[in-house]
Write an enzyme that holds these catalytic residues in place. Structure first.
Site, PDB file in Angstrom:
ATOM      1  CG  MET A 164      -1.761   1.244   1.379  1.00 63.20           C
ATOM      2  SD  MET A 164      -2.831   1.510  -0.067  1.00 63.20           S
ATOM      3  CE  MET A 164      -2.995   3.292  -0.009  1.00 63.20           C
ATOM      4  CD  GLU A 202       2.575  -0.373  -3.747  1.00 58.53           C
ATOM      5  OE1 GLU A 202       1.942   0.640  -3.404  1.00 58.53           O
ATOM      6  OE2 GLU A 202       2.040  -1.320  -4.344  1.00 58.53           O
TER       7      GLU A 202
END
Length: 943
Positions: free
Chosen positions: A438, A472
């Site tokens: 994330m 990411e």
């Protein structure tokens, strides 16, 4: 300046009936424009406008009433509540008219009058309509307390839901109103890792965008114990908070207007439990090297879970700055998006860490904080401190991630011509983490298997780590610096991150040979996009509910989005694509965008004066689902190209490859060529397609045909399988080819493969695991070992003890590949419970079990029986749920299974019946069924 607390209480605005949660298209039904009998409807109050792109709304405008007699009024009052006029306004029926029909003479057949039929039909329609409203608006009540006669200019009353305390909730849309904009959040949180609870205080500084009598924001599973509100320099006043749980919203109402331009402060004190799922502020655990259980708390807020940790305006367009304070016990550390500013020792002995206020405006889903006992390694890169955190036992596995992140950060700083804007960048491996990773700004969180790898691991294992890190880091610009306005344009974040993940690695790490990986992922996206149940990259239809938002995270958004960017870059004149992206980043940094903003940025820097509009060209790719089938025909010296929408199944297609354009017999003949193939991509694709056919046959009562199909695959590829070396292989492409060949060979029981795998496993166990098995061979070797009792138990012991995450995941797949029903039962129940195997691995276990003959029906029954427990852990519509639905149903090919799958998901209603993945599953079963009906005879003859 008028104080809203001193004004008279005003009535709620009245101008629409809203049911955005269930409308499929963003239509506005304007009845006032359809009849001159209806008066003009007043304009919408600005407070009813939500951030664009707006949620779908059903507006019923301009319905007035004429004078009615007493008997008509009862019917009309109910009809008004439904937003419809059922009565004939020209009716002159007398109030004294009898509502009954005459009794028929004895022994004669009674026949209803025309009037009775009309009344009966009307009542039936009315009751049905009322039932539909009650079904689609659960927990709602109407604002109208009575139904007095009104003049023809009176508009419809708003339909508002009921708060938890029984009062009307002052907002009736899933999207928040645009009347208030947050400027800054001051967050204080104190997690208790013993009781697994936390307390918090959220102070939100906000500005009023236009006059309003309410402040509406998000909150979920939070117990608010006190709320105060302050306008400008005025006194802070305690206020009542209303909550509507189905939409995860809270609100504060005021008797008078908050005025445009006013600065206000809302302070909320609350308590909550640390989440036992994988979103919000959740607890996690792991066993240290002594076997002792250690606990931690971490966050996962994407897509809509920040509201579970602190009350907030939890939509991407509501960007703000954040100041975070975390109170912790001394044995833990705390991390957040920004560097730590100071630590204060409290009288209780607890420590309060205060982090710098964010130097950038950011969306709530990018906020993050962690309380854990982690260690780190660090490096300074271009004035940014890059750190990789892990549990202490795995610190030695963090070096590759640090090296990769450092190199890629420099690459992105250069190629985007905008330096990473924060002073630190943390990459944190979480033991219990649902997603692969994330992109929280400045505090990126990962699964351990997506970040940690041994130095001696194979390049194939390192390829996975590099892929995730590159993705990411790209998000720090595409997604964080420039953010999509709403989730319907999620591809502007995920498509770009996927594109740059491959572009950066092919430039900076050519030895990882990412070309084949990107090609394979594009094939997967095309397989999904060839179904009717697919969706456009940029979804213009409604994407509002948590389920709808979660379902945007799929291969269409990621891989198709990236593929379109790759195509565009190849189409445009040299340099225009990058110039357009730099223009896009510079113009919209710190703000939110829609897809047209991207096309306009690229168009503004176009090189050729007569160049085709980028927007016109790309809208055909982003606003409609699917992709074209191009047919080339030649007649003499003339070549003709035609194109059509490629679909595997449509109602109006007569020759729907699976399409039937090429017979399966031709496909099988073409496969004869692959015996001479040495390139990895075509070889692995051929193996994949044949394995899919084999698994379909294996799940049907076609034992003889299954045996012949197995013999064909082994006969066709056997010599190539037997020629593979079982030692260390340096080339990534060779590792990919070897692992694909040997995994198929061993799974089909080829003697040479199983013998070699058994020997290698014994060497590994006899040497106390010091004789390493090459990483690309581990899955094949472990899967062979797992088919025996002793091997399965030995692998389970290793799984419990090993700290090598890439190896651990392959061991789990081997354990799940067992054909022993007792062990299948055990592993499914164990992973759902958590503990020995983290529940995050359930989709992987289900996928592996589904491939086997012994487990495919059992795992389907397991999912049906455990569905409610599964969706407690994994949100409905999430990528994990999509994976579980696909894994358990994609190999069904009979009418019986089609009806069973359809019946089960239909029974779920709000617990999953509306998922797009369910429609995809049903469509896939029909395709499998159709393919089997058409090709079984050919297979029997050919094999």
């Amino acid at each position: 300046m008028e104080d809203p607390f001193d004004s008279e209480r005003a009535s709620l605005p009245r101008n629409m009936i809203e049911n955005s949660m269930f409308e499929e298209e963003p239509d506005v039904v304007d009845l006032a424009k359809d009849s001159t009998a209806f008066p003009e409807f007043p304009a919408l109050d600005p407070d009813e406008v939500v951030y664009e792109p707006r949620s779908s709304r059903l507006l019923v405008r301009g319905l007035g009433e004429n004078d009615l007699d007493d008997e008509e009024e009862d019917y009309e009052s109910s009809a008004r509540l439904l937003g419809m006029s059922f009565m004939n306004r020209s009716s002159t029926r007398s109030p004294s008219a009898s509502p009954y029909i005459r009794q028929a003479p004895p022994r004669s057949c009674s026949r209803p009058s025309a009037r009775m039929l009309v009344v009966g039909v009307f009542i039936l329609v009315l009751v049905t309509s009322m039932a539909m409203v009650l079904y689609f608006l659960p927990g709602c009540t109407f604002t109208k307390t009575g139904c007095p006669k009104a003049n023809s200019s009176t508009p419809m009353e708003l339909v508002y839901p009921k708060s938890t305390n029984g009062e009307l909730f002052p907002w009736n849309e899933l999207r928040l109103p645009a009347s208030v904009r947050p400027v800054n959040y001051d967050l204080s949180l104190t997690p208790n890792l013993t009781s697994m609870t936390f307390t918090g205080r959220t102070i939100i500084n906000m500005i009023i965008q236009h006059n309003t009598k309410r402040v509406v924001l998000h909150s979920s599973e939070i117990n608010i114990i006190k709320a105060t509100f302050q306008v400008g320099e005025g006194k802070s006043v305690e206020v009542k908070v209303l909550e509507y749980k189905p939409w995860q919203q809270i609100a504060v109402s005021f008797p008078g207007d908050l005025k445009e331009g006013q600065v206000c402060v809302l302070t909320l004190d609350y308590t909550a439990n640390l989440s036992h799922t994988y979103d919000g502020f959740y607890n996690s655990s792991y066993n240290d090297k002594t076997g002792a259980k250690r606990v931690l708390a971490a966050t996962q807020f994407e897509p809509q879970a920040a509201r579970k940790a602190f009350p907030c305006f939890d939509e991407p367009a509501f960007k703000a700055t954040f100041l975070v304070r975390i109170t912790r016990e001394p044995e833990y550390i705390a991390l957040s998006n920004m560097p730590k500013a100071k630590t204060t020792t409290l009288p209780s002995g607890m420590l309060e860490d205060e982090f710098e206020q964010t130097s950038v405006n950011m969306s709530t889903y990018l906020v993050a904080f962690i309380v854990a006992n982690f260690t780190s390694i660090t490096r300074n890169v271009s004035n940014t401190l890059v750190s990789v955190y892990s549990v202490p036992e795995k610190k030695e596995h963090t070096q590759y991630a640090l090296d990769t992140a450092s190199r890629l950060l420099q690459f992105y700083n250069t190629v985007f011509d905008i330096d990473y804007p924060l002073r630190k960048l943390d990459l944190v491996a979480i033991p219990d983490f649902l997603a692969g990773a994330m992109e929280n700004w400045g505090l990126i969180t990962f699964r351990e298997t997506s970040l940690l790898v041994q130095n001696q691991s194979s390049l194939l294992d390192k390829q996975l780590i590099a892929n995730v890190v590159a993705h990411e880091l790209a998000h720090q610009w595409f997604g964080n610096l420039v953010t999509m306005r709403w989730w319907n344009d999620l591809w502007l974040s995920e498509g770009f991150a996927t594109y740059w993940q491959y572009a950066s690695l092919m430039t900076e790490f050519p030895q990882l040979y990412l070309g084949n990986v990107f090609l394979e992922e594009r094939f997967k996206a095309m397989a999904k996009d060839s179904l009717n149940s697919s969706h456009p990259v940029s979804v213009s239809a409604q994407v509002n509910t948590p389920e709808q938002v979660s379902e945007m995270f799929d291969s269409i958004t990621y891989e198709k989005g990236a593929s379109l960017l790759l195509m565009l870059n190849s189409t445009l004149p040299d340099g225009q694509f990058r110039k357009g992206l730099l223009e896009y980043l510079r113009q919209y940094r710190g703000s939110n965008t829609v897809t047209d903003d991207l096309w306009n940025s690229i168009t503004r820097v176009q090189v050729l004066p007569q160049q085709e509009s980028v927007s016109d060209m790309m809208r055909t790719w982003t606003l409609q689902k699917g992709f074209p089938l191009v047919t080339v025909s030649r007649k003499g010296g003339e070549v003709t190209l035609t194109q059509e929408h490629f679909l595997l199944s449509t109602d109006n297609t007569t020759h729907t490859s699976r399409l039937g354009r090429v017979s399966f017999r031709q496909v099988l003949s073409l496969l004869d060529y692959t015996t001479n193939e040495t390139e990895t991509a075509p070889l692995t694709e051929a193996l994949s397609q044949l394995s899919s056919v084999y698994r379909l046959l294996d799940k049907r009562p076609e034992l003889g045909l299954v045996a012949r199909m197995k013999a064909y695959i082994l006969g066709h590829f056997g010599p190539l399988m037997d020629s593979q070396d079982w030692g260390v292989e340096e080339s990534v492409s060779s590792q990919e080819r070897r692992s694909a060949l040997l995994e198929v060979a061993c799974s089909l029981g080829r003697q040479n493969c199983t013998d070699q795998a058994t020997a290698l496993y014994e060497q590994w166990t006899n040497s106390n695991q010091t004789n390493r098995i090459p990483g690309d061979l581990q899955r094949a070797v472990f899967s062979v070992a797992a088919q025996s009792d002793s091997g399965w138990l030995s692998l389970l012991d290793t799984y419990r003890l090993t700290t090598y995450d890439s190896e651990k995941r392959k061991i789990l797949q081997a354990l799940a590949s067992t054909q022993d029903p007792r062990r299948i039962v055990w592993i499914l129940n164990t992973v759902l419970e958590g503990g020995i195997i983290h529940t995050q691995e359930l989709p992987l276990v289900i996928s592996t079990v589904s491939d086997g003959f012994a487990g495919h029906l059992f795992v389907w029954d397991f999912v049906k029986e455990s569905w409610d427990r599964i969706i407690e852990k994994f949100p409905v519509g999430s990528y994990s749920i999509q994976s579980i639905v696909k894994s358990t149903t994609s190999q069904f090919s009979t009418q019986t299974h089609l009806e069973e799958v359809q019946g089960f998901f239909s029974s779920l209603k709000e617990r999953g019946s509306r998922m797009r993945s369910v429609q995809e599953a049903l469509e896939t079963i029909r395709l499998n069924q159709h393919w089997m009906d058409r090709n079984l005879a050919t297979l029997r003859d050919w094999l």
